[in-house]
Design a protein around this motif. Structure first.
Motif, mmCIF file in Angstrom:
data_model
loop_
_atom_site.group_PDB
_atom_site.id
_atom_site.type_symbol
_atom_site.label_atom_id
_atom_site.label_comp_id
_atom_site.label_asym_id
_atom_site.label_seq_id
_atom_site.Cartn_x
_atom_site.Cartn_y
_atom_site.Cartn_z
ATOM 1 N N ARG A 92 0.833 -1.203 0.000
ATOM 2 C CA ARG A 92 0.000 0.000 0.000
ATOM 3 C C ARG A 92 0.869 1.254 0.000
ATOM 4 O O ARG A 92 0.617 2.206 -0.753
ATOM 5 C CB ARG A 92 -0.924 -0.006 1.211
ATOM 6 N N LYS A 93 1.930 1.215 0.825
ATOM 7 C CA LYS A 93 2.815 2.363 0.885
ATOM 8 C C LYS A 93 3.575 2.535 -0.429
ATOM 9 O O LYS A 93 3.704 3.646 -0.953
ATOM 10 C CB LYS A 93 3.801 2.192 2.042
ATOM 11 N N GLN A 94 4.081 1.414 -0.969
ATOM 12 C CA GLN A 94 4.828 1.494 -2.222
ATOM 13 C C GLN A 94 3.942 1.934 -3.374
ATOM 14 O O GLN A 94 4.380 2.678 -4.253
ATOM 15 C CB GLN A 94 5.471 0.136 -2.531
ATOM 16 N N ASN A 99 -6.656 0.678 -3.211
ATOM 17 C CA ASN A 99 -7.608 -0.286 -2.658
ATOM 18 C C ASN A 99 -7.871 -1.422 -3.641
ATOM 19 O O ASN A 99 -7.975 -2.591 -3.252
ATOM 20 C CB ASN A 99 -8.917 0.425 -2.303
ATOM 21 N N VAL A 100 -7.991 -1.086 -4.911
ATOM 22 C CA VAL A 100 -8.208 -2.127 -5.917
ATOM 23 C C VAL A 100 -7.011 -3.062 -5.971
ATOM 24 O O VAL A 100 -7.156 -4.298 -6.013
ATOM 25 C CB VAL A 100 -8.457 -1.476 -7.298
ATOM 26 N N ASN A 123 -4.706 -3.664 -3.603
ATOM 27 C CA ASN A 123 -4.616 -4.466 -2.381
ATOM 28 C C ASN A 123 -5.669 -5.565 -2.361
ATOM 29 O O ASN A 123 -5.417 -6.674 -1.876
ATOM 30 C CB ASN A 123 -4.759 -3.570 -1.154
ATOM 31 N N GLY A 124 -6.867 -5.271 -2.863
ATOM 32 C CA GLY A 124 -7.899 -6.298 -2.925
ATOM 33 C C GLY A 124 -7.491 -7.435 -3.841
ATOM 34 O O GLY A 124 -7.683 -8.623 -3.518
ATOM 35 N N ASN A 125 -6.905 -7.106 -4.975
ATOM 36 C CA ASN A 125 -6.433 -8.148 -5.889
ATOM 37 C C ASN A 125 -5.340 -8.983 -5.256
ATOM 38 O O ASN A 125 -5.295 -10.216 -5.429
ATOM 39 C CB ASN A 125 -5.918 -7.512 -7.179
ATOM 40 N N MET A 126 -4.449 -8.335 -4.502
ATOM 41 C CA MET A 126 -3.387 -9.090 -3.835
ATOM 42 C C MET A 126 -3.956 -10.019 -2.769
ATOM 43 O O MET A 126 -3.480 -11.142 -2.579
ATOM 44 C CB MET A 126 -2.379 -8.128 -3.195
ATOM 45 N N GLY A 127 -4.991 -9.567 -2.061
ATOM 46 C CA GLY A 127 -5.615 -10.421 -1.046
ATOM 47 C C GLY A 127 -6.201 -11.683 -1.658
ATOM 48 O O GLY A 127 -5.994 -12.794 -1.143
ATOM 49 N N PHE A 128 -6.913 -11.547 -2.765
ATOM 50 C CA PHE A 128 -7.469 -12.721 -3.437
ATOM 51 C C PHE A 128 -6.363 -13.622 -3.971
ATOM 52 O O PHE A 128 -6.488 -14.860 -3.958
ATOM 53 C CB PHE A 128 -8.389 -12.280 -4.579
ATOM 54 N N LEU A 129 -5.260 -13.001 -4.430
ATOM 55 C CA LEU A 129 -4.157 -13.799 -4.939
ATOM 56 C C LEU A 129 -3.522 -14.635 -3.839
ATOM 57 O O LEU A 129 -3.271 -15.835 -4.011
ATOM 58 C CB LEU A 129 -3.111 -12.870 -5.571
ATOM 59 N N PHE A 130 -3.266 -14.024 -2.660
ATOM 60 C CA PHE A 130 -2.698 -14.765 -1.541
ATOM 61 C C PHE A 130 -3.632 -15.885 -1.090
ATOM 62 O O PHE A 130 -3.191 -17.000 -0.791
ATOM 63 C CB PHE A 130 -2.427 -13.815 -0.367
#
Length: 583
Positions: free
Chosen positions: A41-43, A290-291, A293-300
């Motif tokens: 998120r920071k990056q 937000n979009v 980070n949401g994609n990364m959450g589903f990926l993990f």
């Protein structure tokens, strides 16, 4: 602790894999997810701000170029030897026809400059007494019409420096962007003879402000806060206060605009009173993060589920084939190299077994190629040694020395013997097959010294080799055969037997280029083929030796024109002392 170690050591490989997945994968994965979301998120925010800064810099450069171009045009008028003297003359000094001719010359000059500008119009505000002055004129308007305007007051307050203003079609305060400056009398710089304005359409400025991030506002305004152009309607434009805007930021920073948090940046355009301002709401920046980070959450989450499901079912297959592979590796240690049965599975272990079999085949091929290359190397070295000790060359040289001795040319004999000694010392080169270009050039010079003596000075020889390539390596006796061919097939074929040979060398595109050029008889395409086939040393042999040393095909290029001469060129990689040969 010992019991735990013994228990873990006795678990099957499949059980260990499953246990490691849980302890080393699933649990740390939850921690990694939490940390990753924060870092990413920071990056992401930093990358978005960086992208905004880059876009702002591009727009700033485009606007600066346009404003600077218009400023330079206005300066041309201010220093032009034709404009100011015309505007200051006393209309009683000449008749109306002469005045009209002078103003027409200014008009032509202005029209020519307008043709170089995009949607711009040059207007002069001058004394009402001139015959060309008219309120509706597109070029000369009365200066009295603008005395009570805000932009004229701003111009006077700036001591005549060019400023950007807003004015209407009649010169009043309005909605057209223009650069204005005073024109002074060359006899008295305190006296104003007129005002020059270069009016540009807002559309041309607004087009440069369209390269914006979604939701980003870009606008140009004067130091007094007058809006010149914007990429959004004025009512929807979040604008900084003058105090916020006057902070000349080099990057976007957070500010509060109209009660909301935004990222903003502003800079004054060099040499003008215009500011380029960019404002983007914080929500627009965070929406993209937000979009992501949401994609990364589903990926993990998907990876975690896939690891648990797939690895549990594949553990047995993996361990069984790994055991077979281990046993085969033990056979290799004993020197027994043989292929494994691959089976039908094409997963990672199956591919590993397949790659192992390919490696076995490749090793076998490489062993055969190594043997073949070794034979070719021996043959090439033998051919090189045969060329090094050229009986024909030695015979001709000794015969020449014999004739010189009969003529008692002791000085020439000493020079030839020294050159021949130097040639054979360099040829032998302590048994080395690879020498520096410096040594190869020196060998060529020794060879040509003998040839020049032999041909009684009818052959001239020059060397133009750049210093930065002299330490590069090359197979020994690569260039000397080119010189020999230049003499035999080039200069000797001329009726007078005279000619020039030039050895060139330079670095180009990270590679070394060497050429031998003569002004001999030259060759046709058929002659070049015969020369290529019949040369004593053989161009094919040179190409083969270069390929063995450099590890790539290096053709000998021949360019020749009958009656003009021949040029032989090779282009080789840079290789210096200490680098391995590509055998």
């Amino acid at each position: 602790m010992n019991k735990i170690r013994d228990w873990f050591g006795n678990i099957s490989l499949r059980g260990k894999i499953l246990l490691l997945i849980v302890l080393g994968g699933i649990i740390p994965l939850g921690i990694v997810m939490a940390v990753s979301f924060s870092v990413v998120r920071k990056q992401t925010e930093e990358r978005l701000i960086y992208a905004l800064d880059q876009g702002y810099s591009q727009v700033y450069q485009a606007v600066e170029d346009k404003l600077s171009r218009l400023h330079n045009i206005s300066t041309l008028f201010a220093v032009n030897d034709m404009v100011s003297p015309v505007l200051r003359f006393d209309n009683r000094e000449m008749d109306v026809a002469e005045q009209m001719m002078l103003f027409e010359s200014i008009n032509s000059y202005a029209f020519g400059l307008e043709m170089t500008l995009d949607s711009s119009n040059i207007v002069f505000y001058i004394e009402d007494s001139y015959p060309v002055v008219n309120t509706q004129s597109s070029r000369y308007r009365p200066i009295t019409d603008v005395y009570d305007t805000r932009w004229y007051a701003g111009l006077k307050a700036g001591n005549g420096r060019p400023i950007w203003v807003l004015l209407d079609g009649n010169g009043r305060d309005g909605g057209q962007a223009a650069i204005a400056r005073e024109l002074w009398s060359p006899d008295d710089y305190s006296r104003t003879v007129g005002i020059l304005t270069i009016i540009t359409e807002r559309r041309s400025l607004e087009e440069m402000l369209q390269n914006a991030y979604e939701g980003q506002a870009l606008y140009l305004e004067t130091a007094e806060g007058e809006l010149l152009a914007a990429n959004l309607p004025e009512e929807a434009l979040p604008r900084l206060s003058i105090s916020q805007r006057n902070v000349d930021d080099r990057e976007f920073s957070r500010v509060s605009v109209e009660g909301g948090s935004c990222y903003a940046r502003s800079s004054r355009i060099d040499g003008s009173n215009v500011y380029l301002v960019s404002v983007i709401p914080l929500e627009a920046v965070q929406q993209g993060m937000n979009v992501l980070n949401g994609n990364m959450g589903f990926l993990f989450l998907g990876i975690s589920l896939a690891v648990v499901m797939v690895m549990g079912t594949m553990a047995k297959s993996i361990t069984g084939r790994l055991k077979l592979l281990k046993e085969q590796m033990l056979q290799i240690r004993e020197g027994n190299i043989c292929k494994m049965e691959e089976g039908h599975s094409r997963d990672e272990i199956g591919q590993l077994i397949g790659n192992y079999n390919v490696m076995v085949d490749r090793v076998d091929v490489l062993l055969k190629e190594q043997y073949t290359l070794g034979q070719e190397k021996v043959e090439a070295e033998l051919m090189a040694l045969q060329s090094q000790i050229n009986p024909h060359f030695l015979y001709n040289t000794l015969d020449m020395i014999n004739w010189m001795s009969q003529k008692k040319e002791s000085e020439n004999i000493r020079s030839v013997v020294q050159a021949m000694s130097r040639f054979y010392r360099l040829t032998l080169s302590k048994g080395r097959d690879i020498v520096s270009i410096r040594d190869e050039v020196e060998l060529c010079e020794a060879y040509m010294e003998i040839q020049k003596r032999r041909y009684k000075g009818r052959i001239c020889y020059e060397v133009e080799v750049d210093e930065d390539i002299l330490n590069c390596l090359i197979p020994k006796i690569t260039l000397q055969p080119f010189l020999e061919n230049a003499i035999i097939h080039g200069i000797n074929e001329k009726s007078d037997g005279r000619g020039m040979i030039l050895l060139n060398g330079w670095m180009e595109d990270g590679r070394v280029t060497l050429s031998v050029t003569d002004d001999g008889e030259g060759m046709t395409q058929e002659d070049r083929q015969k020369s290529h086939q019949g040369s004593h040393y053989g161009l094919k042999n040179i190409e083969h030796r270069l390929e063995l040393f450099f590890g790539e095909s290096i053709p000998v290029q021949t360019e020749s024109s009958p009656g003009i001469g021949t040029c032989v060129i090779i282009n080789i990689p840079v290789r210096t002392e200490g680098e391995p040969e590509m055998r």
